[in-house]
Design a protein around this motif. Structure first.
Motif, PDB file in Angstrom:
ATOM      1  N   ILE A  17      -9.499   2.966  -3.707  1.00 41.27           N
ATOM      2  CA  ILE A  17      -8.474   3.408  -4.658  1.00 41.27           C
ATOM      3  C   ILE A  17      -8.955   3.127  -6.077  1.00 41.27           C
ATOM      4  O   ILE A  17      -8.897   4.005  -6.951  1.00 41.27           O
ATOM      5  N   TYR A  18      -9.431   1.904  -6.309  1.00 42.07           N
ATOM      6  CA  TYR A  18      -9.922   1.501  -7.626  1.00 42.07           C
ATOM      7  C   TYR A  18     -11.010   2.460  -8.109  1.00 42.07           C
ATOM      8  O   TYR A  18     -10.943   2.987  -9.218  1.00 42.07           O
ATOM      9  N   SER A  19     -12.010   2.699  -7.273  1.00 40.49           N
ATOM     10  CA  SER A  19     -13.151   3.534  -7.663  1.00 40.49           C
ATOM     11  C   SER A  19     -12.738   4.970  -7.962  1.00 40.49           C
ATOM     12  O   SER A  19     -13.199   5.561  -8.946  1.00 40.49           O
ATOM     13  N   GLN A  20     -11.872   5.522  -7.128  1.00 41.25           N
ATOM     14  CA  GLN A  20     -11.467   6.913  -7.331  1.00 41.25           C
ATOM     15  C   GLN A  20     -10.582   7.069  -8.560  1.00 41.25           C
ATOM     16  O   GLN A  20     -10.738   8.033  -9.321  1.00 41.25           O
ATOM     17  N   MET A  21      -9.674   6.128  -8.781  1.00 38.98           N
ATOM     18  CA  MET A  21      -8.826   6.211  -9.968  1.00 38.98           C
ATOM     19  C   MET A  21      -9.654   5.991 -11.235  1.00 38.98           C
ATOM     20  O   MET A  21      -9.473   6.698 -12.230  1.00 38.98           O
ATOM     21  N   LYS A  22     -10.569   5.035 -11.192  1.00 39.02           N
ATOM     22  CA  LYS A  22     -11.432   4.777 -12.342  1.00 39.02           C
ATOM     23  C   LYS A  22     -12.250   6.015 -12.679  1.00 39.02           C
ATOM     24  O   LYS A  22     -12.353   6.403 -13.847  1.00 39.02           O
ATOM     25  N   ALA A  23     -12.808   6.654 -11.668  1.00 42.22           N
ATOM     26  CA  ALA A  23     -13.611   7.864 -11.889  1.00 42.22           C
ATOM     27  C   ALA A  23     -12.756   8.967 -12.516  1.00 42.22           C
ATOM     28  O   ALA A  23     -13.218   9.657 -13.434  1.00 42.22           O
ATOM     29  N   GLN A  24     -11.523   9.110 -12.063  1.00 41.02           N
ATOM     30  CA  GLN A  24     -10.646  10.140 -12.614  1.00 41.02           C
ATOM     31  C   GLN A  24     -10.240   9.826 -14.053  1.00 41.02           C
ATOM     32  O   GLN A  24     -10.042  10.732 -14.860  1.00 41.02           O
ATOM     33  N   THR A  52      -2.207  -3.818  -0.730  1.00 39.57           N
ATOM     34  CA  THR A  52      -3.506  -3.191  -0.987  1.00 39.57           C
ATOM     35  C   THR A  52      -3.460  -2.373  -2.277  1.00 39.57           C
ATOM     36  O   THR A  52      -4.359  -2.469  -3.121  1.00 39.57           O
ATOM     37  N   THR A  53      -2.407  -1.584  -2.438  1.00 31.79           N
ATOM     38  CA  THR A  53      -2.255  -0.768  -3.640  1.00 31.79           C
ATOM     39  C   THR A  53      -2.092  -1.658  -4.869  1.00 31.79           C
ATOM     40  O   THR A  53      -2.684  -1.391  -5.920  1.00 31.79           O
ATOM     41  N   LYS A  54      -1.311  -2.722  -4.721  1.00 37.22           N
ATOM     42  CA  LYS A  54      -1.091  -3.647  -5.836  1.00 37.22           C
ATOM     43  C   LYS A  54      -2.417  -4.250  -6.295  1.00 37.22           C
ATOM     44  O   LYS A  54      -2.674  -4.364  -7.490  1.00 37.22           O
TER      45      LYS A  54
END
Length: 124
Positions: A17-24, A52-54
């Motif tokens: 989640i972190y990697s995909q949001m950061k990339a976006q 996990t999301t938190k």
């Protein structure tokens, strides 16, 4: 915002989640001050734990990619050019390490690599 979770690749879900949001955020798909889904809603949509999301949101906030307004939610932070530069430098260093490893298998030295880089810059 699209997030894809792969349970078979061994990468922790919060990190995906972190990697995909950061990339976006870095590539501008998520614009400055854009609201993000609530932690609870994202967890529900992805069929994962709220914890996990938190954790993913906490990591993004710690690294300066998002900010949270109590009672309002989380939003995309202003694009910090120094932060983006640092991210790109990390990527360049990773690629240079790969180049060095490949060069070693071909018996190329530093001067050979530098010559190749000069040629590529001249072609631009």
């Amino acid at each position: 915002m699209l997030i894809f979770i792969n349970n078979k690749n061994g990468v922790p879900i919060y990190d995906q989640i972190y990697s995909q949001m950061k990339a976006q955020i870095i590539n501008g798909a998520l614009e400055e001050d854009a609201p993000l889904p609530s932690i609870r809603n994202l967890a529900k949509d992805l069929h994962i734990s709220v914890i996990t999301t938190k954790r993913a949101y906490e990591e993004l906030e710690r690294d300066g990619f998002i900010y949270t307004v109590p009672g309002k939610g989380s939003f995309v932070s202003a694009r910090n050019t120094e932060l983006l530069r640092e991210e790109n430098l990390k990527k360049i260093e990773k690629h240079l390490e790969e180049i060095m490893n490949l060069a070693a298998t071909c018996s190329l030295n530093k001067d050979d690599i530098i010559s190749m880089i000069h040629i590529l810059f001249e072609e631009e």
